[in-house]
Design an enzyme around this catalytic site. Structure first.
Site, PDB file in Angstrom:
ATOM      1  N   SER A 144       0.856  -1.178   0.000  1.00  0.00           N
ATOM      2  CA  SER A 144       0.000   0.000   0.000  1.00  0.00           C
ATOM      3  C   SER A 144       0.891   1.226   0.000  1.00  0.00           C
ATOM      4  CB  SER A 144      -0.918  -0.004   1.224  1.00  0.00           C
ATOM      5  OG  SER A 144      -1.815   1.075   1.177  1.00  0.00           O
ATOM      6  N   ALA A 145       0.979   1.894  -1.143  1.00  0.00           N
ATOM      7  CA  ALA A 145       1.840   3.060  -1.292  1.00  0.00           C
ATOM      8  C   ALA A 145       0.999   4.333  -1.328  1.00  0.00           C
ATOM      9  CB  ALA A 145       2.685   2.923  -2.551  1.00  0.00           C
ATOM     10  N   ILE A 147       0.316   6.453  -3.748  1.00  0.00           N
ATOM     11  CA  ILE A 147      -0.544   6.684  -4.900  1.00  0.00           C
ATOM     12  C   ILE A 147      -1.430   5.483  -5.190  1.00  0.00           C
ATOM     13  CG2 ILE A 147      -0.546   7.014  -7.411  1.00  0.00           C
ATOM     14  CD1 ILE A 147       1.858   8.827  -7.077  1.00  0.00           C
ATOM     15  N   GLN A 149      -2.444   1.024  -4.496  1.00  0.00           N
ATOM     16  CA  GLN A 149      -2.405  -0.183  -3.676  1.00  0.00           C
ATOM     17  C   GLN A 149      -2.388  -1.391  -4.600  1.00  0.00           C
ATOM     18  OE1 GLN A 149      -4.300  -0.214   0.181  1.00  0.00           O
ATOM     19  NE2 GLN A 149      -5.591  -1.930  -0.458  1.00  0.00           N
ATOM     20  N   LYS A 164      -2.751  -3.072  -9.673  1.00  0.00           N
ATOM     21  CA  LYS A 164      -2.489  -1.810  -8.977  1.00  0.00           C
ATOM     22  C   LYS A 164      -3.712  -0.909  -9.126  1.00  0.00           C
ATOM     23  CE  LYS A 164       1.469   0.220  -9.438  1.00  0.00           C
ATOM     24  NZ  LYS A 164       2.713   0.820 -10.010  1.00  0.00           N
ATOM     25  N   ASP A 299      13.499   5.296 -11.250  1.00  0.00           N
ATOM     26  CA  ASP A 299      13.243   4.949  -9.844  1.00  0.00           C
ATOM     27  C   ASP A 299      13.784   3.559  -9.534  1.00  0.00           C
ATOM     28  OD1 ASP A 299      12.273   5.427  -7.293  1.00  0.00           O
ATOM     29  OD2 ASP A 299      10.280   4.648  -7.726  1.00  0.00           O
TER      30      ASP A 299
END
Length: 355
Positions: A144-145, A147, A149, A164, A299
């Protein structure tokens, strides 16, 4: 401070958090001090206190800051500020080592979204319940980030996938914060020499452009497919497939990648993986992206690299990417040639051209 009227509540929240974490001098530099009551000993307006961030030291009793306080403040301010801190943790040219090291601890994590909300997004975007779209769908999130999940699922043909789902409300908050950050960076550049010297406004503008693109899962899917094409003939590099029939701007379905974390030396050694070869191959991947493809993963932290038992490298998370123009590629090429040859004059010329 006319632009503050649009986002007054958020400006006030930012100012309050900064002062609570002994970053009051930043409140003054950013010109948002009048939004919160001044309290003696909590940051004040003494410009000398900026010495703390110049040296990476702290003296909280004087209202000065510390790397830890900066990290905690960014975490409290939420996803946009966390991602900015993660970016700054890679910029040792902009911040002292103590700050770079502390900001590297920032994790892009957030409390889980209730599964009912996740299911509602999938139903609205894809037109059916998850059980009708997938053979299996796990209500427990894989991650769960800030922006999105991620949930594990399986297609009808048995293919394991990751679904996502963009967090409800994430776009509105991120776009608001990006506008605020751009305003604050511009003001800091006018008020504070060091911010002007590092082109704080330019750094934030580039960050904003990248993060806005990350909000669109269709773009991330297209990025993944481009990397798949670029590495189609590299047998030891794996890029997940995109399943477009289960993908929209708010839902992205990708082939699930498994493997060991690239930073887990114990697991790699236990599996008999040649870590030196993995490191060398990782460098080759970055060089290929930079000089051949001119399209790179922006990233590539350890969480976005999986290593298989045979040394194969799997890449994930393609929301943040970058492109390199012909002129920049030429300057970078000259820089590497100068390094290999040990030519100081050539190296100085290349660095001057880059900057």
């Amino acid at each position: 401070m006319a632009e503050a009227t649009t986002h007054t509540a958020r400006y006030r929240e930012i100012a309050t958090v900064l002062r609570r974490h002994s970053l009051g001098f930043m409140v003054g530099l950013l010109g948002i001090g009048r939004l919160v009551p001044f309290r003696r000993g909590n940051g004040g307006r003494n410009g000398a206190r900026t010495r703390a961030i110049d040296t990476g030291t702290a003296a909280q009793s004087n209202g000065e800051t510390s790397p830890e306080h900066l990290r905690l403040a960014l975490e409290e301010l939420g996803p946009t500020f966390i991602k900015l801190g993660q970016l700054l943790s890679t910029r040792s040219d902009l911040l002292p080592p103590a700050y770079v090291e502390e900001l590297a601890k920032l994790q892009d994590a957030a409390p889980p979204v209730p599964v009912a909300d996740i299911r509602a997004v999938i139903r609205r975007e894809l037109g059916s319940e998850p059980e009708e779209l997938f053979a299996t769908f796990d209500d427990r999130p894989l991650a769960s980030a800030s922006i999105g999940q991620a949930h594990a699922a399986t297609l009808d043909d048995g293919t394991p996938v990751v679904v996502k789902v963009r967090r409800p409300g994430a776009v509105a908050r991120v776009l608001e914060d990006l506008e605020i950050l751009q305003n604050l960076a511009a003001r800091a550049s006018r008020r504070w020499g060091p911010a002007r010297d590092i082109d704080a406004a330019g750094v934030v503008d580039e960050f904003a452009q990248t993060l806005r693109a990350e909000l669109d899962y269709l773009q991330e899917g297209r990025n993944a497919e481009r990397f798949a094409e670029d590495f189609a003939h590299e047998a030891d590099v794996v890029i997940p497939r995109v399943f477009w029939e289960h993908t929209t701007s708010r839902v992205l379905t990708l082939e699930r990648m498994r493997g060991m974390n690239v930073g887990d030396a114990v697991a790699l050694d236990a599996a008999g993986v040649d870590r030196k070869r993995v490191a060398r191959r990782g460098a080759e991947i970055v060089l290929k992206m930079t000089f051949e493809d001119r399209f790179f993963h922006a990233d590539l932290h350890p969480g976005n690299l999986f290593i298989h038992d045979d040394g194969t490298i799997a890449l994930i998370d393609f929301g943040m990417v970058g492109a390199i123009g012909e002129e920049l590629r030429g300057h970078l090429s000259t820089l590497f040639v100068a390094l290999v040859r040990g030519n100081p004059a050539m190296l100085a010329g290349a660095l001057t051209s880059l900057s």
